[in-house]
Scaffold this active site. Structure first.
Site, short mmCIF file in Angstrom:
data_model
loop_
_atom_site.label_atom_id
_atom_site.label_comp_id
_atom_site.label_asym_id
_atom_site.label_seq_id
_atom_site.Cartn_x
_atom_site.Cartn_y
_atom_site.Cartn_z
N LYS A 1 0.82 -1.21 0.00
CA LYS A 1 0.00 0.00 0.00
C LYS A 1 0.86 1.26 0.00
CE LYS A 1 -0.64 0.09 5.05
NZ LYS A 1 -1.63 0.04 6.15
N ARG A 2 2.12 1.13 0.37
CA ARG A 2 3.01 2.29 0.37
C ARG A 2 3.54 2.59 -1.03
NH1 ARG A 2 4.16 -0.65 4.90
NH2 ARG A 2 3.92 0.40 6.91
#
Length: 479
Positions: A241-242
């Site tokens: 998700k980063r």
């Protein structure tokens, strides 16, 4: 438990977004549950982390599942349950393990363990196993790993996986304050909810021998284990998700259809057989089998997802396509004045747009020229189309032809007129129409030009062509 009473569970932690990997896991669980009359998929929210426990996040999970077709009203759905509601049972079970000699109290600090092992990478050495400590401040409860031999996990996807006990440390099941760790709470909940199948991502495989030992210590047969292949990006890195776009909501907000997402996610590690990939859920779900899931990593190919989505968009009945476009055409989000929107005009252009867009959000740049007071200004498109010797000349020729009151304002007649005008300048239609397209729509690519001109109308087309000619003249004069 018999196969007719399959109970799978989907146990996400509230995080504020619904990961596509979690969506894939939910769909696989749902497919299994729906294959048996008494099958159930149990939704359990892992909410024991107070900092990550927000009601709106739980609501988001339920909404996301509903968009995937996993509906609370379906008899195969059960829940949601909340792990925090079973806290007392978790504590009771931890104490029972201690009384049965399957767990013991330990007061070792992490620093003490590292000092004894002289290696920060080695685990706990069993120092307190036979010290006979009772509960007290600073004393965690550790599960006693059996001496010798392995724990064998029979995984439906990965086959037989052995974990040698000698390589496993006596792991903590409850903190000094008596609160159980996730590894124990998870097993207790699964036992209480009669879970028969645990289908989850492969990152949980390392926890499985611990959980299997706990199942056995509590006197129960472990469930069927199945660990799904990791989902990776184009660089074969695990989706993060980063770094990657992983939220299901972001795809849906962009205009990916839920049914296309379901179809694509089901193919991340599994295939229905044959060459067919575009397939509705109703046909895929009965074919799904854990034994057919590939253990190799699954590539999340957004280009392929776009292609899938385009296929689903083109298959929609026209009325439904128009309805699905509604959120992007609404007065409060569309880039044009609300008074400019004409539903009849959109209805006329919709079939052309439906055959060309891949995600619903693309409807706006494809039709905005019809409802804006002036076309968008895109310098790259302008500079590409308005080249010396082509731009000004072609605009003038088009104005001359299109201003002819005898010209029938229909797509075929407009095409013939522009083709004739271009030929007079030694230009084929492809090059001749580029300045006209940019002058009228603002872009070098879009819907079929002549149908677009017909819908826009003679007066507005001529006004935009003249405005573009004036802009180009001013630009050339300045240079």
């Amino acid at each position: 438990m018999t196969e007719t009473s399959i109970r799978t569970r989907f146990a996400p932690s509230p995080t504020g977004m619904f990961h596509v990997g979690g969506a894939r896991s939910a769909l696989f669980n749902w497919a299994i549950a729906r294959q048996r009359p008494e099958g159930r998929m149990v939704l359990r929210i892992e909410d024991t982390d107070a900092a990550r426990n927000k009601p709106e996040w739980t609501d988001g999970i339920i909404r996301a599942l509903a968009l995937l077709g996993i509906n609370e009203d379906d008899p195969h759905f059960e829940g949601p349950y909340f792990q925090s509601d079973f806290a007392e049972k978790h504590r009771e079970t931890a104490l029972a393990l201690y009384k049965d000699g399957r767990a013991y109290y330990c007061d070792c600090t992490r620093e003490q363990v590292q000092e004894r092992r002289d290696n920060p990478n080695l685990g706990y050495d069993g120092f307190c196993r036979d010290r006979g400590l009772t509960a007290g401040p600073g004393r965690a409860l550790r599960f006693r790993i059996p001496d010798g031999g392995p724990t064998i996990v029979d995984d439906r996807i990965r086959g037989r996986v052995e974990f040698e006990h000698g390589a496993m440390e006596d792991f903590v099941v409850a903190r000094a304050d008596g609160s159980p760790l996730f590894v124990l709470a998870n097993v207790v909940d699964d036992v209480e909810m009669r879970i028969t199948h645990v289908v989850r991502g492969e990152e949980h495989l390392s926890n499985t021998p611990k959980q299997q030992l706990l199942w056995e210590a509590l006197g129960h047969t472990p469930p069927v284990w199945a660990h799904l292949p990791v989902i990776v990006n184009e660089k074969r890195q695990k989706l993060s998700k980063r770094r990657d776009k992983v939220a299901l909501e972001s795809y849906l907000d962009e205009g990916y259809l839920p049914e296309a997402m379901v179809n694509y996610l089901m193919l991340l590690g599994w295939a229905p057989g044959g060459d067919r990939e575009i397939m509705p859920w109703s046909e895929m779900a009965p074919l799904f089998a854990l034994s057919d899931v590939n253990s190799s990593s699954a590539f999340f190919d957004e280009k392929k997802l776009r292609a899938f989505n385009g296929e689903y968009i083109r298959a929609l009945p026209l009325a439904e396509f128009m309805s699905r476009c509604g959120p992007w055409l609404a007065d409060d989000v569309a880039p044009w004045p609300a008074a400019n929107y004409d539903d009849a005009v959109f209805r006329a252009i919709a079939p052309l747009a439906q055959s060309r867009i891949a995600v619903l959000s693309e409807i706006v740049p494809n039709v905005d020229f019809l409802f804006l007071d002036a076309p968008v200004e895109d310098d790259q498109s302008w500079n590409k189309a308005m080249k010396p010797g082509v731009g000004a000349e072609m605009l003038a020729a088009a104005i001359g032809r299109f201003a002819d009151p005898g010209l029938v304002w229909e797509a075929e007649a407009l095409k013939a007129a522009l083709e004739e005008a271009g030929a007079g300048l030694g230009l084929k239609l492809g090059k001749a129409q580029a300045p006209v397209r940019v002058a009228v729509t603002g872009r070098t690519v879009g819907l079929p030009l002549f149908e677009s001109l017909e819908l826009l109308g003679r007066e507005r087309v001529l006004a935009r062509l003249r405005a573009a000619a004036d802009r180009l003249a001013a630009q050339q004069s300045a240079e």
